[in-house]
Each structure stands twice: as C-alpha cells, then as structure tokens.
Design an enzyme around this catalytic site. Structure first.
Site, mmCIF file in Angstrom:
data_model
loop_
_atom_site.group_PDB
_atom_site.id
_atom_site.type_symbol
_atom_site.label_atom_id
_atom_site.label_comp_id
_atom_site.label_asym_id
_atom_site.label_seq_id
_atom_site.Cartn_x
_atom_site.Cartn_y
_atom_site.Cartn_z
ATOM 1 C CB CYS A 136 -12.421 -2.314 6.253
ATOM 2 S SG CYS A 136 -12.564 -3.434 7.652
ATOM 3 C CG HIS A 193 -6.151 1.370 0.079
ATOM 4 N ND1 HIS A 193 -5.103 2.090 -0.458
ATOM 5 C CD2 HIS A 193 -5.580 0.367 0.815
ATOM 6 C CE1 HIS A 193 -3.956 1.537 -0.066
ATOM 7 N NE2 HIS A 193 -4.222 0.493 0.696
ATOM 8 C CB CYS A 233 -0.905 0.025 1.229
ATOM 9 S SG CYS A 233 -1.611 -1.559 1.663
#
Ligand SMILES: [Zn+2]
Lengths: 374, 334
Positions: free
Chosen positions: A201, A323, A81
């Site tokens: 999340c 994300h 990430c």
C-alpha cells in the site's frame, strides 16, 4: 503546450500548513521557470481532503491571499487521487486561452488520525463506504481478482514494491528516501486487507507539487505535452464486473496515444499510479503496454526496473514517494518532465525521449494520461 | 437492485426512470442469488467500521452484475449466498439498509417477510402518523398491500395522535396522494371502544379493529430510558387509550396470538432514530435502516440491542432473530 518550470516538495510529515506547502511549491516552480507570479495568468489547484479533514474549502481564494492585488483566476479541482492529473489536463485545455498558467496540488495528510475514513470518501457513499470498502480493501479485491485470473502471486506484488522502494531510495523527495526496504521486510509486513500487506500500500504523506505550463517553448529545458486525456467512469467499485478491466483507463490511454501519434512501444519511461502494488501491473495492461496477464511476466523479468526496457515509476511511485492525494498527479507528470530533461540525478533513466504519466482517481472513476516529449 | 433499459440493456445502479440514451423506461432488477468472486478480510479499523476484522465480498449476481457487501461471517470464494430468507418465525426482525432508494429498501423488506396472506376481503388497519412519519413510506406500504390483493375499501388509516392538528395534517397529506386519497382516515381514540376480557384483564379496543385481519404499525424509531421504552407504547398508541403504567404492562404481557388485537405487522423507520438515556440526554442517530417484524416486543428488544439502549424490564422474556443480516450487515451506527 510545454512544462517550463516544476517543483516537488519533500514528501513526508511536515509542520507546514497546506497553503504554505502549496505556496512553497509555486515559488519553486516559478524559480525553476525563471518567472514571476505576475507572469502567470491563471492557477489550477488540486486538493482532495482539505474540506473533509480540515474544514477548509475554497482553496483558490486561500492561495489568492499569497498574491495580494493580483486577482488571478484560481480554479479548484478535485477528482480523488486523480485531482492532480485533472488539474494538468485542465491547464492544457486552458492554454488555448492563456499563454502561461500554473498548476499546483497539495495534501496535508498528517492533520488527522482519521485519514482512512476521509480517503474512503472518494468511493461511493452507499455502495462502497457503508460496505466497509476502505481503499486498501478495494485494492485487495482487485488484487484477488487479478491473482485468480492470471496466476499472479503475492511475491509478484512484492517485486513491484521492492522495485519502487529501490527507486524511491534514490529520490530525495520521496517519503522513503534513504530507507532501505528489503524483500524480507515487504513479505513479512502485516496484512492490512488480505491478501494485501502494509508494503503493498502507498503511504499517506504530506506533500505538494507545482508546474508552470506555457503555450510555447521557451528554453531547452521546456518539455512538451503531446497527449493529455481524461476519462471517467461510475464511482462504485463493483459496477464494472471486473476490477482488472478498466474501460476509463483504456479510453484515456487510447485518446492520449492518438493525440501524440504514438503507440505504447514508443514510450521509454512511465509513472504509473501504484496506490497498491497490483494496480501497477493491472494498469500496465490497461494502458496497453502489454497484453492481459502479461505484466506478471514483465515484473518477474525486471522489464519495468530502472534499467529495464520500460522503466516504471523511477521516482519510487506512490509506493515509495508516498501519496499526498491532491499532489500525486502533478508529481507524476513533473517526474516524467524531470527524467526527459535528464535532471533526475541518481534515479535518471537512460536516453528517455518520450514518457507517460498515468494518474487514477479512486480505484475506479477518473483516469488521466499525459504523454510528454523532450 | 439496479435498473436496466428495456431497449438497449444499459445498466444503472442509481435509481433512474428512463434510459438517458434511448429514453425508454427502465426495469428494476432485483438479484437474489450471489456468487462470491473475491473477498478481503479487513484488519484496519476506520471511523465507520471500528469492529475488525470484517470481510468485504465481491459478489456476482445471477444476471452477471457485481456488488460489494460487508459481512462478519466467514465465506470462501465460489460460495453462493441467497437473499431470499423469508421471515422464519414471529420473532424474526427483518432489517435492511437504505442505499439510494427508499422503494428499493422497502421492497427488500417485504420480499424477505414473504407473503402476507391477504385476501380481497381482508380488513387492514394501518396505524401511522403523518405528523412524525414519512408519507413516502406509507405510500410504499399501501402500494405493497394493494399489489398483494388488498382492496382500497378495506384499508383504514388510523392516526396515532389523537389531536385535531394531527388529523387535519393527515387528511391533507392523504388527499394529496392518489394512492392514499381513497383511504378512510380514522382516529381510533375517538371511536367507540369495546371492553374485552382476557386473562383476568380488561382491554378497551376500538370496535372498528375487532374483526380486522391485519394491523400494521408504522413508527419512527424512538428509544427512551430503561424505565419507559417508548417503543412498546408507540407501536400501539392510538389503539389503547391511556397505554402507560399498568396498561402498558398488560399490553406487553399479551401473547403473540391473542384475541384482543388483529395479526400485527410493525414497520419501523430508523432513518432518524431519537434516543434518550436515563439522564434525559437526547441524541439523534442517523441510520440508513428500516425494520419489519410481526412481534413488537421482539422488535423493541432488537432495537435496544442494536442501539445500545437498556431494554425495558417488560422485554426481559422476549426473544428475536435478526434476518437479512447475512447479506446486509446491520450495525449501529451505520
Ligand atoms: Zn436504452
């Protein structure tokens, strides 16, 4: 080092392919910088999952297909990430050599129903993956530890989620733009990995972001990078004993602050990697914005809201933007640059002169901190 | 298991021989007692973890290092788990995952098995094959035996395959390793056999095995159809000539304590498991597993269950208990 052009795609499921998304972001950043691709000397590409989920590696050469005859050096970087942050950091280093480079990150996450498995590849194969430590599970263990140590509650995490969704609702590029997420929805969402719920999340999403970076300042819209630091740590989740005490984050933060000759008190806006809601609180502390356990008080008092003393994740963060793994680190820096330019529209933070972007690879492993100045 | 520098106390989780900072040798630390510091119940299935919910534990060992472990059992934060279960019965099958080091996994298997009661005069036969087995595992086995009191002179390696090619290959491999080069290599099929009657059956057994104290079989995992499960025969291939058909039946019916064979110990390497079904469809399953047990039928039954292969009819009355799993979820595929 200056950011002179930037572009963030609309995050969310798209019919565009990964190269198309990246190319579109590159075109956007060039347009924003009023430059042509021929003005660029090198490109840094961040992506995490194309190789595993779509069997497409060698993205530098893939992108070169859009620029026939240019033969640019195009470097591929991967750090889970944190790849986007690493690409920006590498571009900063490269500006001692080049005058003008481009960074681009992208991820196509709607390509496979197996994303939980592919993303798990960012954790250690034996110690984490085979033990079932999918990413939300790692976030949950960090959350549990944090709750035990500092008395944080699920309600505190819900406050992080709510704040970021409120911000994201004002960000046209966010995955959750235009979606009114209430505290009730957050606190009643299903448990994914106890104690974390769905709304703790960040969402898998498609997205790309790009920036033009130059050695010198060109226009009044150029935003200076005054600190760029990257620190690593072992990849296995449990080796450091306490998942809330992140040495690599502390190292990257202190290096970046030293380069910028600033302290956390000087920062007026921050994008902080919130892959899971408790992580935003844990990282506020590891970045030295507050002491251990104090971030709980900060979120309860609204100090990190858009109008608080330190607005955190005015973009909506990973929580509400979504994300797209390889793009996130670039999107975060681009958001701080947008805020410092005063071009953030409805989500604009008032009077920000300096800002910080913190990007994290996995839940342990790679920490990247950038400090920007107007 | 992890590795700690004897000088600076730095810790590694990946196998390493020397400290990268002070270049001193490292010691292996084998934690056995764990306290649960945090846990999460995972509700979302993923490709390698399809059965939910399961729990991931964050454990702190007696030396203060932390680890993650998957489990299907229910625990509370603060509870302790000990990883010292010795084999409770002859039917116990011990399983362990190989993480980054085969040594580490073999070590855990032997530790959970408990003492082998070896004396310096104990005669030990190892039935293995360098043709289809990893010599590294044989080295670890022999090392363990020697550390537990066995003498090189009393360890014999029996080649499971009777052909000359296999023997030549085995000789070459044994000669190449200091720990194996002194060991005697035999081909039990070529050796003189003695016929021993037991329960109205006659068993031909190599004379050399008579009077041995321990017979250890080392085999790769190969599971075949319900009609003929290869495991039953493969454990003892090389000991009994013509072990198929009625001979197989005879062997399978031998009680655990019998006067025909020495005490048994079966080590199964399941890293690459070869599995065939009734339609002769072959598949190879990569696992990260090693198994150790005393009763080959219990082990066979366990393998069939874990790898979802119909068991041989001769295994109908066998039973097994899987050990080591409290702390190391054994699932197929892993
Ligand atoms: Zn040392």
């Amino acid at each position: 080092m200056y950011i002179t052009g930037l572009s963030v795609s609309k995050f969310g499921q798209t019919s565009l392919t990964l190269p198309e998304m990246m190319f579109s972001a590159i075109e956007g950043a060039l347009k924003d910088a009023a430059l042509e691709i021929k003005d660029i000397e090198a490109i840094y590409v961040s992506n995490n999952l194309s190789a595993s989920s779509n069997n497409q590696c060698h993205l530098g050469a893939v992108l070169a297909g859009y620029f026939p005859g240019l033969h640019l050096p195009i470097f591929s970087l991967e750090a889970a990430c944190g790849g986007g942050g690493v690409a920006v950091h590498q571009a900063c280093i490269s500006l001692k050599h080049y005058q003008r480079v481009l960074v681009v990150g992208g991820e196509k996450m709607s390509v496979s129903p197996d994303m939980l498995y592919f993303v798990a590849g960012d954790a250690d194969r034996e110690f984490d993956q085979r033990e079932g430590l999918v990413f939300p599970a790692a976030g949950a263990l960090a959350a549990s530890t944090y709750m035990q140590k500092y008395g944080a509650t699920m309600h505190d995490f819900a406050l992080v989620s709510y704040k970021n969704h409120q911000n994201g609702n004002l960000n046209p590029n966010a995955h959750f733009f235009g979606k009114d997420v209430t505290m009730e929805m957050i606190e009643n969402s299903k448990v994914i990995c106890s104690p974390l719920r769905l709304f703790d999340c960040s969402a898998n999403t498609d997205g790309a972001a790009a920036m033009v970076m130059e050695r010198g300042k060109r226009t009044h819209r150029s935003i200076q990078i005054i600190g760029s630091a990257f620190a690593t740590n072992h990849i296995n989740f449990a080796q450091d004993r306490d998942p809330t005490d992140r040495k690599e984050v502390q190292k990257a933060a202190s290096d970046a602050f030293r380069q910028a000759n600033l302290t956390p008190k000087d920062i007026q806006v921050a994008e902080i990697h919130d892959g899971f809601t408790p992580v935003e609180l844990i990282m506020l502390e590891n970045l030295s914005f507050c002491g251990r356990g104090e971030a709980v008080k900060w979120i309860r008092e609204g100090r990190t809201s858009r109008t608080g003393s330190l607005p955190v994740n005015p973009s909506g963060g990973l929580k509400a933007c979504g994300h797209p793994v390889g793009a996130t680190g670039i999107r975060q820096v681009a958001e701080i640059a947008t805020q410092l330019r005063g071009e953030a529209g409805a989500r604009q933070v008032a009077n920000a002169q300096t800002g910080l972007a913190y990007n994290f690879g996995s839940l342990v492993g790679s920490a990247i901190v950038h400090i920007l100045r107007k | 298991m992890y590795y700690r520098c004897t000088a600076c106390q730095q810790t590694w989780y990946y196998p390493i021989d020397r400290c990268v900072f002070c270049h001193q040798p490292v010691t292996r630390v084998t934690p056995e007692k764990f306290t649960i510091r945090a846990l999460t119940e995972v509700q979302i299935p993923s490709r390698e973890h399809q059965k939910v919910p399961y729990t991931v534990l964050l454990l702190e060992d007696e030396h203060g290092q932390t680890h993650t472990r998957k489990t299907f059992q229910s625990y509370r934060v603060g509870e302790t788990i000990e990883d010292t279960t010795a084999a409770a019965s002859q039917r116990t099958v011990i399983a362990t995952k190989i993480r980054y080091s085969l040594d580490e996994a073999a070590d855990r298997l032997f530790r959970l098995m408990g003492p082998l009661s070896i004396e310096n005069k104990s005669k030990i036969a190892i039935l293995s094959s360098c043709t289809d087995s990893d010599p590294a595992l044989l080295v670890l086995l022999v090392d363990h035996l020697l550390k537990n009191g066995a003498q090189t002179d009393n360890i014999t390696i029996g080649e499971r395959f009777a052909d000359d090619k296999a023997i030549t290959k085995a000789k070459k491999i044994l000669a190449g390793h200091p720990l194996l080069s002194e060991l005697e290599l035999v081909n039990f099929s070529d050796e003189a056999h003695e016929t021993i009657p037991f329960r109205r059956s006659l068993f031909d057994i190599p004379k050399r095995l008579i009077g041995s104290d321990l017979l250890i079989t080392l085999t790769p995992l190969a599971l075949q159809t319900a009609k003929e499960n290869a495991l039953i025969s493969s454990h003892l291939a090389g000991v009994f000539p013509g072990q198929r058909g009625s001979n197989l039946q005879k062997i399978a019916e031998l009680p655990f304590d019998n006067p025909i064979l020495p005490k048994l110990l079966c080590l199964i390497d399941a890293r690459v498991a070869a599995i065939s079904d009734d339609q002769d469809n072959d598949r190879t399953q990569r696992t990260q597993l090693l198994f150790l047990g005393r009763d080959f039928k219990a082990m066979d039954k366990c393998m069939c269950k874990l790898f979802d292969v119909p068991e041989h009819t001769l295994l109908a009355n066998s039973q097994y208990q899987l050990a080591g799993e409290e702390f190391d979820v054994i699932q197929s595929p892993v």
